[in-house]
Write a protein that holds these residues in place. Structure first.
Motif, mmCIF file in Angstrom:
data_model
loop_
_atom_site.group_PDB
_atom_site.id
_atom_site.type_symbol
_atom_site.label_atom_id
_atom_site.label_comp_id
_atom_site.label_asym_id
_atom_site.label_seq_id
_atom_site.Cartn_x
_atom_site.Cartn_y
_atom_site.Cartn_z
ATOM 1 N N GLN A 29 4.961 10.330 -0.342
ATOM 2 C CA GLN A 29 5.800 10.784 -1.447
ATOM 3 C C GLN A 29 7.193 10.221 -1.233
ATOM 4 N N THR A 30 7.672 9.476 -2.213
ATOM 5 C CA THR A 30 8.920 8.751 -2.019
ATOM 6 C C THR A 30 9.670 8.574 -3.337
ATOM 7 N N PRO A 31 11.014 8.587 -3.281
ATOM 8 C CA PRO A 31 11.763 8.191 -4.483
ATOM 9 C C PRO A 31 11.612 6.692 -4.703
ATOM 10 N N ILE A 32 11.729 6.276 -5.944
ATOM 11 C CA ILE A 32 11.615 4.851 -6.285
ATOM 12 C C ILE A 32 13.018 4.307 -6.537
ATOM 13 N N ARG A 33 13.419 3.341 -5.727
ATOM 14 C CA ARG A 33 14.730 2.721 -5.917
ATOM 15 C C ARG A 33 14.732 1.945 -7.232
ATOM 16 N N ARG A 34 15.785 2.104 -7.992
ATOM 17 C CA ARG A 34 15.825 1.467 -9.302
ATOM 18 C C ARG A 34 16.159 -0.014 -9.182
ATOM 19 N N ASP A 35 15.477 -0.832 -9.987
ATOM 20 C CA ASP A 35 15.751 -2.256 -10.094
ATOM 21 C C ASP A 35 15.548 -2.646 -11.548
ATOM 22 N N LEU A 36 16.666 -2.833 -12.264
ATOM 23 C CA LEU A 36 16.601 -3.117 -13.694
ATOM 24 C C LEU A 36 15.893 -4.427 -13.998
ATOM 25 N N PHE A 37 15.792 -5.311 -12.976
ATOM 26 C CA PHE A 37 15.199 -6.629 -13.210
ATOM 27 C C PHE A 37 13.754 -6.711 -12.728
ATOM 28 N N ALA A 38 13.196 -5.609 -12.283
ATOM 29 C CA ALA A 38 11.801 -5.618 -11.813
ATOM 30 C C ALA A 38 10.867 -5.912 -12.982
ATOM 31 N N GLN A 39 9.945 -6.834 -12.764
ATOM 32 C CA GLN A 39 9.030 -7.227 -13.829
ATOM 33 C C GLN A 39 7.595 -7.169 -13.341
ATOM 34 N N ALA A 40 6.712 -6.749 -14.242
ATOM 35 C CA ALA A 40 5.284 -6.705 -13.957
ATOM 36 C C ALA A 40 4.535 -6.639 -15.272
ATOM 37 N N ALA A 41 3.242 -6.890 -15.216
ATOM 38 C CA ALA A 41 2.384 -6.743 -16.397
ATOM 39 C C ALA A 41 1.734 -5.366 -16.361
ATOM 40 N N PHE A 42 1.411 -4.852 -17.543
ATOM 41 C CA PHE A 42 0.798 -3.530 -17.635
ATOM 42 C C PHE A 42 -0.498 -3.623 -18.437
ATOM 43 N N ASP A 43 -1.558 -3.051 -17.848
ATOM 44 C CA ASP A 43 -2.875 -2.978 -18.489
ATOM 45 C C ASP A 43 -3.383 -4.360 -18.929
ATOM 46 N N SER A 44 -3.118 -5.362 -18.103
ATOM 47 C CA SER A 44 -3.534 -6.717 -18.456
ATOM 48 C C SER A 44 -4.739 -7.201 -17.650
ATOM 49 N N LEU A 45 -5.148 -6.453 -16.621
ATOM 50 C CA LEU A 45 -6.273 -6.877 -15.788
ATOM 51 C C LEU A 45 -7.592 -6.371 -16.364
ATOM 52 N N THR A 46 -8.552 -7.257 -16.520
ATOM 53 C CA THR A 46 -9.900 -6.810 -16.856
ATOM 54 C C THR A 46 -10.509 -6.128 -15.637
ATOM 55 N N VAL A 47 -11.567 -5.357 -15.842
ATOM 56 C CA VAL A 47 -12.233 -4.707 -14.714
ATOM 57 C C VAL A 47 -12.761 -5.752 -13.744
ATOM 58 N N HIS A 48 -13.301 -6.851 -14.272
ATOM 59 C CA HIS A 48 -13.818 -7.918 -13.407
ATOM 60 C C HIS A 48 -12.708 -8.478 -12.527
ATOM 61 N N LYS A 49 -11.538 -8.734 -13.114
ATOM 62 C CA LYS A 49 -10.420 -9.281 -12.342
ATOM 63 C C LYS A 49 -9.893 -8.246 -11.357
ATOM 64 N N LEU A 50 -9.854 -7.004 -11.768
ATOM 65 C CA LEU A 50 -9.404 -5.935 -10.873
ATOM 66 C C LEU A 50 -10.290 -5.864 -9.635
ATOM 67 N N LEU A 51 -11.605 -5.942 -9.836
ATOM 68 C CA LEU A 51 -12.524 -5.885 -8.704
ATOM 69 C C LEU A 51 -12.375 -7.112 -7.808
ATOM 70 N N GLU A 52 -12.163 -8.272 -8.412
ATOM 71 C CA GLU A 52 -11.924 -9.475 -7.617
ATOM 72 C C GLU A 52 -10.716 -9.291 -6.717
ATOM 73 N N ARG A 53 -9.639 -8.776 -7.273
ATOM 74 C CA ARG A 53 -8.411 -8.613 -6.495
ATOM 75 C C ARG A 53 -8.571 -7.504 -5.453
ATOM 76 N N ARG A 54 -9.286 -6.474 -5.815
ATOM 77 C CA ARG A 54 -9.528 -5.394 -4.851
ATOM 78 C C ARG A 54 -10.267 -5.927 -3.623
ATOM 79 N N HIS A 55 -11.256 -6.775 -3.850
ATOM 80 C CA HIS A 55 -12.032 -7.312 -2.733
ATOM 81 C C HIS A 55 -11.232 -8.322 -1.909
ATOM 82 N N ILE A 56 -10.246 -8.951 -2.512
ATOM 83 C CA ILE A 56 -9.360 -9.826 -1.734
ATOM 84 C C ILE A 56 -8.522 -8.995 -0.772
#
Length: 272
Positions: free
Chosen positions: A131-158
């Motif tokens: 449990q931790t506070p999240i330090r703010r970073d206004l420039f943090a970038q990421a994609a949201f809900d863009s991974l297919t289940v197949h890609k998610l499983l591939e990355r999980r196994h990596i």
């Protein structure tokens, strides 16, 4: 009488699943048919009707074959605390004789964990909770809900080559149900996370990243999207993220059905 479930049992099993998992009928039936598989559900019959059930779902850990014992449920008045250990003991014996190497399960509480130890289960698949506070970073970038289940499983196994895994079809149903409940997937080229937003806290069911800095970027991007300033993160005890942080908590237990083998790199997170 103990027997395998059939399609005719689905309405009764759906009702049992709704009561035990606090699920709606659509999600309950989806879990029975597409995650567990009716062919993997054992039914205890009483007066011609399903009175209790337990799923024994085939899983893999590397070259080892196993079963995930899950979804135990019973009608009101059925003494599951006495019946379940007997049903599980029979399962372990039968699957061991069929050449399976291990069984995994997740106890509901400490008392159930002690009961499982008498059947040969060991608490070798724990989690860490951070449990931790999240330090703010206004420039943090990421994609949201863009991974297919197949890609998610591939990355999980990596990230987790020792993942105790279900087939992709079962994970499709799992992710569909989690999305209906409000799950968000945040991802970059160097990691991903699965989280729910609960007030001012992001509850991460899973977080995988190259290192702590990459994990921080995922948290920060999720904070910028949601406004939530805190995170509660579940990590496998053997994950290298945020080493030394958090507290150990029980989760998965494993029983060897033949010769024991090393599970130091095992990753066990079924999400539902």
């Amino acid at each position: 009488m103990l027997r395998k479930a059939t399609a005719d049992d689905l309405p009764a099993l759906t009702a049992l699943r709704c009561g035990a998992a606090k699920a709606n009928p659509v999600d309950a039936a989806g879990w029975l048919q597409n995650v567990a598989g009716l062919e993997n559900i054992l039914v205890l019959e009483k007066s011609g009707q399903p009175a209790a059930m337990l799923a024994a779902v085939p899983v893999k850990y590397g070259q080892h074959r196993g079963v995930w014992l899950c979804g135990a449920a019973g009608m009101q008045g059925v003494p599951m605390d006495r019946l379940l250990p007997k049903i599980m003991e029979g399962c372990l014996r039968a699957y061991g004789a069929s050449g399976f190497d291990f069984a995994v399960t997740t106890p509901d509480d400490a008392r159930r964990a002690e009961d499982l130890k008498t059947l040969g289960f060991k608490s070798q698949l724990p989690l860490r909770v951070i449990q931790t506070p999240i330090r703010r970073d206004l420039f943090a970038q990421a994609a949201f809900d863009s991974l297919t289940v197949h890609k998610l499983l591939e990355r999980r196994h990596i990230y987790q080559p020792g993942c105790i895994s279900l087939p992709e079809e079962a994970m499709n149903e799992t992710m569909t149900q989690l999305y209906r409940r409000g799950l968000t997937v945040v991802s970059t080229r160097r990691g991903y996370g699965l989280y729910f937003t609960k007030g001012d806290t992001l509850q991460f069911l899973e977080l995988q990243a190259d290192n702590d800095h990459c994990a921080d970027q995922l948290l920060q991007a999720a904070r910028e999207k949601t406004g939530a300033a805190n995170a509660r993160i579940l990590l496998a005890e053997n994950q290298t993220l945020y080493l030394g942080s958090g507290r150990r908590c029980g989760y998965g237990m494993i029983a060897f059905l033949g010769r024991p083998f090393s599970v130091t790199d095992a990753y066990f997170r079924m999400l539902l």
